[in-house]
Design a protein around this motif. Structure first.
Motif, PDB file in Angstrom:
ATOM      1  N   LEU A 142       0.854  -1.182   0.000  1.00  0.00           N
ATOM      2  CA  LEU A 142       0.000   0.000   0.000  1.00  0.00           C
ATOM      3  C   LEU A 142       0.893   1.236   0.000  1.00  0.00           C
ATOM      4  N   ILE A 143       0.639   2.145  -0.938  1.00  0.00           N
ATOM      5  CA  ILE A 143       1.390   3.395  -1.030  1.00  0.00           C
ATOM      6  C   ILE A 143       0.402   4.541  -0.911  1.00  0.00           C
ATOM      7  N   ARG A 144       0.661   5.462   0.014  1.00  0.00           N
ATOM      8  CA  ARG A 144      -0.190   6.643   0.178  1.00  0.00           C
ATOM      9  C   ARG A 144       0.661   7.900   0.018  1.00  0.00           C
ATOM     10  N   SER A 145       0.085   8.886  -0.648  1.00  0.00           N
ATOM     11  CA  SER A 145       0.795  10.157  -0.812  1.00  0.00           C
ATOM     12  C   SER A 145       0.580  11.030   0.413  1.00  0.00           C
ATOM     13  N   GLY A 146       1.558  11.888   0.658  1.00  0.00           N
ATOM     14  CA  GLY A 146       1.469  12.865   1.738  1.00  0.00           C
ATOM     15  C   GLY A 146       1.414  14.269   1.165  1.00  0.00           C
ATOM     16  N   GLU A 147       2.239  15.143   1.685  1.00  0.00           N
ATOM     17  CA  GLU A 147       2.247  16.545   1.249  1.00  0.00           C
ATOM     18  C   GLU A 147       2.658  16.675  -0.213  1.00  0.00           C
ATOM     19  N   HIS A 148       1.965  17.574  -0.929  1.00  0.00           N
ATOM     20  CA  HIS A 148       2.318  17.898  -2.306  1.00  0.00           C
ATOM     21  C   HIS A 148       2.897  19.308  -2.354  1.00  0.00           C
ATOM     22  N   ARG A 149       3.904  19.494  -3.215  1.00  0.00           N
ATOM     23  CA  ARG A 149       4.484  20.826  -3.372  1.00  0.00           C
ATOM     24  C   ARG A 149       4.592  21.165  -4.858  1.00  0.00           C
ATOM     25  N   PHE A 150       4.404  22.469  -5.149  1.00  0.00           N
ATOM     26  CA  PHE A 150       4.582  22.984  -6.503  1.00  0.00           C
ATOM     27  C   PHE A 150       5.857  23.802  -6.529  1.00  0.00           C
ATOM     28  N   ARG A 151       6.700  23.522  -7.546  1.00  0.00           N
ATOM     29  CA  ARG A 151       7.993  24.193  -7.638  1.00  0.00           C
ATOM     30  C   ARG A 151       8.250  24.666  -9.060  1.00  0.00           C
TER      31      ARG A 151
END
Length: 226
Positions: A142-151
């Motif tokens: 199981l893979i879950r995403s956390g914080e997303h950032r735009f750069r």
């Protein structure tokens, strides 16, 4: 040296099905790449309001705007050193949709602390997400995403929850069919399901030692910020 996936899972890596262990051992240490070929039983998206968002992402090989069933699928996991000397593994997914194939590109890098994977999305790596890996009791992953950032240039901001999304990937191995099974869901907390797919594939392994990365797998621009 060990694979980045084994590094983040630690002792729990041994709980994965043996075929998942091999697949997520790809890296510079193993000298192997993995190519999966199969069929997505279903590719879906949320309501009509989601389509412009998905269409915009398509310009950078992020997500897929079209729905479909029984779509031929390929995923290429190839390790290489990026511009900044970091071990990177490609997760380039190609969906052979009628009329035009669509790609969903990502490159994964071990975080500086070694406790999570950084997932750089698209051809220009404008989006980056933290990924957390969990070995499930049945041997699946199981893979879950956390914080997303735009750069982009000097800009480095957290993607607001209102327009951001959480991705959940479940991957397992079916001993009866000899195929990997995968299910992906991308959900916005406020607007609900945005995009996803599910299906199965077979994997083959290639010795990549001494070989150059195939053209088209590397992003146009690489991001150094972790």
């Amino acid at each position: 040296m060990t694979s980045m996936f084994r590094a983040v899972l630690g002792a729990d890596f041994e709980r994965l099905h043996p075929q998942l262990q091999r697949r997520f051992s790809v890296g510079l240490a193993s000298g192997e790449a993995c190519t999966g070929r199969g069929v997505m039983d279903r590719i879906w998206r949320g309501g009509a309001f989601v389509k412009p968002f998905l269409s915009l992402g398509t310009t950078r090989n992020i997500l897929v705007p079209r729905e479909g069933r029984n779509i031929p699928f390929k995923i290429e996991n190839v390790p290489y050193l990026d511009t900044f000397g970091r071990e990177t593994v490609t997760f380039v997914r190609t969906f052979d949709l009628p009329g035009r194939a669509r790609r969903f590109d990502a490159q994964m890098v071990l975080s500086p602390k070694g406790d999570r994977i950084l997932d750089y999305l698209g051809t220009h790596q404008h989006l980056a997400s933290e990924l957390h890996f969990h070995a499930e009791p049945d041997g699946s992953l199981l893979i879950r995403s956390g914080e997303h950032r735009f750069r982009e240039g000097p800009v480095d901001v957290r993607v607001p929850e209102l327009i951001g999304a959480t991705a959940e990937v479940r991957e397992s191995y079916d001993d009866r069919t000899g195929r990997f099974r995968i299910q992906v869901r991308v959900v916005n907390r406020h607007f609900g399901p945005l995009f996803g797919y599910q299906g199965s594939f077979e994997a083959s392994y290639t010795d990549i030692r001494g070989r150059r990365l195939r053209a088209g797998l590397r992003p146009v621009r690489e991001e150094s910020r972790a």
